[in-house]
Scaffold this active site. Structure first.
Site, PDB file in Angstrom:
ATOM      1  CD  GLU A 111      41.754  33.010  49.113  1.00 49.33           C
ATOM      2  OE1 GLU A 111      42.879  32.481  48.994  1.00 49.33           O
ATOM      3  OE2 GLU A 111      41.368  33.970  48.403  1.00 49.33           O
ATOM      4  CB  CYS A 124      38.270  41.131  54.594  1.00 47.98           C
ATOM      5  SG  CYS A 124      37.249  41.117  53.106  1.00 47.98           S
ATOM      6  CB  CYS A 131      30.221  35.138  44.422  1.00 52.05           C
ATOM      7  SG  CYS A 131      29.177  36.618  44.601  1.00 52.05           S
ATOM      8  CB  CYS A 135      30.999  41.581  40.106  1.00 54.18           C
ATOM      9  SG  CYS A 135      29.500  41.877  41.075  1.00 54.18           S
ATOM     10  CB  CYS A 138      34.745  40.606  41.692  1.00 55.60           C
ATOM     11  SG  CYS A 138      34.930  39.767  43.268  1.00 55.60           S
ATOM     12  CB  CYS A 361      39.307  45.227  47.346  1.00 58.23           C
ATOM     13  SG  CYS A 361      37.564  45.441  46.983  1.00 58.23           S
TER      14      CYS A 361
END
Length: 378
Positions: A111, A124, A131, A135, A138, A361
Site C-alpha cells: 500500500e 508515504c 514486515c 511492532c 502497527c 500511520c
C-alpha cells in the site's frame, strides 16, 4: 465527527503475474540505464533522453518521446517496457487522503498513501511487502515479511501517485503538489537499504523527478548500524520510531529494541550528519493509553532527547482490527505535548489522516503471503 467508510474508487482485474518478458527500464540507475541501452545497440546519449521522458514527463509510451526518431522509438518498444505497479484499489478519504493498493509483477501487493496539505503532498512509500519487525502497535507488523521491493517498485509508487493526480509537468505548468516522500509505509527501509537508496537517488536526480533531499524523510525503527550509512549515502531527513522512553516498554512495542536498545539508538542519532545544525531528527511517538503517555514519560522523553537536535511527532494511535491498544485521551495527549514543549522540544500533535480508509500511520497492510519455503534476503 464520525467518519464513514468509503468504497474503493478504482478496481482492476486481478492477475497472477506479468507475462511480458521485456525488461522494465524504470528503477535502473542512470548508469545502468545507459549500459542497458548501449548493450542493445543504442547510442549512449539516448539514456539521457529516455531518462527525462520517464522521470520528468512521466511517459509510459516510447512513441511519445518526440525528440527520438520513430525507428529508434520502435526499437525501444520492441526491447523494453516502462512499467508502473498496477492499481488494485484506489480509496479516497473524506479528508482528501488517497490510498492505493498496488500489485507488482509477481502478484504481491503493498500500500501507498498520499497525505495532502495546503501547500504540499507527502507520499508515504513502502519498502517491503509485509514486515519482519512485529511492532505490536502497527498493523503492518501483523503481516509476515514476504519480500523486499525493488527500486522499480519503490520509485513506481511515487509515479503512480503522480499519475493519479495528473501532476507530471507540461510545457506550460511545472507546479506539482506531490512534493515530498516519506519512507514510512510498509516495511523497514534499512532492511532493504540498497534498493531504497537506488530508488531515492532516482527521485533526487535533477534531470528527472528532481525532489530535493530536504523533501525526503526516511523512517527507521532503529537499525542502528545502518543509520550512519543513510547519512553518508543519502543525507535525507531521518525519522526514528521511538514510541517509549525505557527499554522494558520499547522491547514490547518495538522488538528490535532488544537488539539495539534506546541508548545505542540515540547515540547513533546524535552522530547523524546534520543532527546538530538546522535539520532536526524527528522522533515518532505513538500515544498509547496507559502504556507510554504519563507525565513522567514526557519528562523522561525531554531528558533523553535534549542532547540531540530533535523534534517529536506525537501520533494519536490509529486503531486497526484486533489492535491490542487504545489511543490516549485528547486531554492526556495535549498535557504530554505541553510538558515536552515546556522542556524545550517541539512536539506537534499529528492530526490523524485517512483513518476512514485505514490509511493512517500504522494501519497499512496487504493480503500478500510468503510462499512455503520462500527465503527473503535482508
Amino acid at each position: 465527527m464520525t467518519l464513514l467508510p468509503t468504497e474503493p474508487l478504482q478496481i482492476t482485474e486481478p492477475f497472477s503475474g506479468r507475462n511480458d518478458t521485456r525488461p522494465n527500464l524504470v528503477g535502473l540507475s542512470r548508469e545502468a540505464l545507459q549500459a542497458t541501452l548501449v548493450e542493445a545497440g543504442l547510442e549512449p546519449f539516448r539514456a539521457r533522453q529516455v531518462w527525462q521522458w520517464i522521470y520528468w514527463h512521466g511517459v509510459t509510451d516510447f512513441g511519445r518521446m518526440s525528440n527520438i526518431a520513430k525507428k529508434t522509438q520502435q526499437r525501444l518498444a520492441d526491447l523494453f517496457v516502462i512499467e508502473r505497479p498496477g492499481i488494485v484499489t484506489e480509496q479516497r478519504s473524506v479528508d482528501g487522503t488517497r490510498k492505493w493498493l498496488l500489485r507488482f509483477a509477481d502478484g504481491n501487493e503493498a500500500e501507498t498513501v498520499n497525505i495532502p496539505e495546503a501547500d504540499r503532498g507527502s507520499v508515504c512509500v513502502s519498502s517491503q511487502v509485509g514486515c519482519t519487525l512485529t511492532c505490536t502497535f502497527c498493523h503492518t507488523g501483523t503481516q509476515p515479511l514476504v519480500r523486499n521491493l525493488t527500486p522499480a517498485e519503490i520509485v513506481g509508487q511515487f509515479m503512480v501517485a503522480r499519475d493519479s493526480y495528473g501532476e507530471w509537468p507540461t510545457p506550460t505548468e511545472t507546479t506539482r503538489m506531490l512534493s515530498n516522500i516519506v519512507m514510512m509505509g510498509m516495511g523497514e527501509p534499512l532492511y532493504n537499504f540498497d534498493n531504497v537508496a537506488t530508488a531515492l537517488r532516482i527521485v533526487m536526480d535533477e534531470q528527472g523527478i528532481a525532489l530535493s533531499r530536504r523533501r525526503i524523510t526516511l523512517s527507521t525503527s532503529g537499525v542502528v548500524p545502518m543509520i550512519a550509512k543513510v547519512g553518508d549515502v543519502l543525507d535525507v531527513n531521518l525519522a526514528v520510531s521511538l514510541h517509549a522512553v525505557n527499554d522494558d516498554i520499547r522491547n514490547t512495542l518495538v522488538p528490535i529494541n532488544r537488539k539495539w536498545p534506546i541508548a545505542e539508538l540515540l547515540a547513533a542519532c546524535a552522530a547523524y550528519p546534520g543532527a546538530k545544525n538546522s535539520r532536526r531528527i524527528t522522533f515518532e511517538y505513538a500515544m498509547l493509553k496507559g502504556i507510554n503517555d504519563s507525565d513522567a514519560d514526557a519528562r523522561e522523553l525531554v531528558r533523553l532527547l535534549t542532547p540531540i537536535h530533535a523534534k517529536v511527532n506525537l501520533i494519536p494511535f490509529n486503531p486497526w482490527p484486533g489492535a491490542p491498544y487504545e489511543c490516549s485521551s485528547n486531554n492526556r495527549i495535549h498535557r504530554f505535548a505541553e510538558i515536552v514543549n515546556e522542556g524545550g522540544l517541539s512536539a506537534p500533535i499529528r492530526t490523524p489522516r485517512g483513518r476512514d480508509i485505514h490509511a493512517a500511520c500504522g494501519q497499512l497492510k496487504s493480503a500478500s503471503a510468503r510462499s512455503k519455503g520462500q527465503k527473503v534476503l535482508l
